[in-house]
Design a protein around this motif. Structure first.
Motif: not given
Length: 344
Positions: A5-9, A55-62, A73-77, A143-146
């Motif tokens: 899922r996407p990261l939250v605060e 612009s650079e946009q950073s999508y980060v998942f946990g 765990g963490i991954c990003g695009i 692979k979730s990022r794909f």
């Protein structure tokens, strides 16, 4: 169940713990509380913002363990790189020295400081808690990022890269840095790595040599690690190569880890994934093949691994538990693809 899922605060403390476990050399997840808070804020902005490849946009998942509600765990695009600050890498090239009169023709591999990968997308920030390196969790995390790329291709550049962590020892010492970079920067590898992780990259342009570096003049300890990955990164490299990423002769300027690249549309999980409309039942027989399955939501993206039998046509039947985890109801779509490359 393990869910992407996407990261939250509220994930900040869990990310700081992961950063300490990752150690030196993991530039995109520095063990700095302020930097982590900024990283989460930037990700939330990307998910809620409009498409903008200028612009650079950073999508980060946990990766969340739903039994403990802990991010493990963490991954990003990154939508695009090298716009707000230069993107540096070494390109391995060739120089030819020849003399017809002396009948001498020699070729020499060289390192060129390059910005060639500017305006590429990037898969990045992949780290899994060592205690969770089992049960296909690493495959899910990477692979979730794909499936996200397949669902929202308009948010990313068409060419995508992945920087692999280079060779370093248990103390965080990099042979490549010790044999090359340290001569120009006059600082330990850990300090240079920390500054890069904090976004302070100006010193690279100021101090790095601009002329080609002859690889055969470097110490053997340096030559041996060019294009090689850290032992803990070998499974990640193989996983990306199985999906279609390839090494094209670019390496990191600090530790010489390889950069893999491909076109987004050529990633196996992007190319082969399909949409299915779902029906939901309490008890659904498990299939024989593990699948990546995600919803099609941007802000509430969810992805997991499940064993299902996909139909040749018609709706896909999933369990109530899976529907709840993906935050979908009957009649809504999911995207699915086999977790592994099918064997011929």
């Amino acid at each position: 169940m393990m869910i992407i899922r996407p990261l939250v605060e509220t994930d900040a403390n869990a990310l700081l713990d992961l950063a300490h476990k990752a150690g030196v050399g993991f530039t995109s997840l520095p063990a700095d509380p302020d930097r982590i808070v900024s990283k989460i804020a930037a990700s939330l902005s990307a998910f809620s913002g409009q498409v903008d490849l200028n612009s650079e946009q950073s999508y980060v998942f946990g990766l969340e363990d739903t039994q403990t509600s802990q991010v493990v765990g963490i991954c990003g695009i990154e939508s695009t790189i090298g716009l707000s600050s230069p993107w540096y890498s070494y390109r391995i090239g060739t120089l030819v020295h020849s003399s017809r009169e002396l009948s001498v023709h020699n070729t020499f591999p060289t390192l060129y400081l390059s910005n060639d990968q500017t305006a590429c997308a990037e898969v990045c920030t992949l780290f899994l808690d060592p205690d969770y390196r089992h049960s296909k969790n690493g495959n899910l995390l990477s692979k979730s990022r794909f499936l996200f790329l397949a669902e929202f291709p308009e948010r990313f550049e068409s060419k995508i890269i992945a920087e692999m962590r280079g060779v370093s020892d248990a103390n965080g010492q990099s042979p490549f840095w010790d044999g090359l970079g340290a001569h120009f920067f006059d600082m330990p590898f850990a300090d240079a790595d920390r500054l890069t992780g904090l976004g302070k990259k100006e010193f690279i342009a100021e101090l790095m040599p601009r002329h080609p570096l002859y690889i055969n003049l470097l110490p053997q300890s340096v030559r041996d690690v060019i294009g090689e990955v850290h032992p803990s990164t070998q499974p990640a490299r193989k996983m990306l190569e199985d999906e279609g990423f390839r090494y094209q002769g670019y390496v990191d300027i600090f530790d010489a880890g390889p950069t893999l690249e491909t076109q987004v549309q050529d990633i196996r999980a992007v190319r082969d994934s399909r949409h299915y409309t779902v029906t939901v039942e309490d008890n659904v027989p498990a299939g024989e093949t593990p699948y990546l399955v995600s919803n099609t939501s941007l802000i509430s993206y969810r992805c997991t691994i499940t064993y299902i039998n996909t139909p040749e046509s018609g709706p896909l039947c999933i369990s109530t538990e899976l529907a709840k985890a993906l935050q979908i109801t009957a009649g809504e779509p999911v995207r699915a693809v086999p977790l592994f490359v099918p064997r011929l």
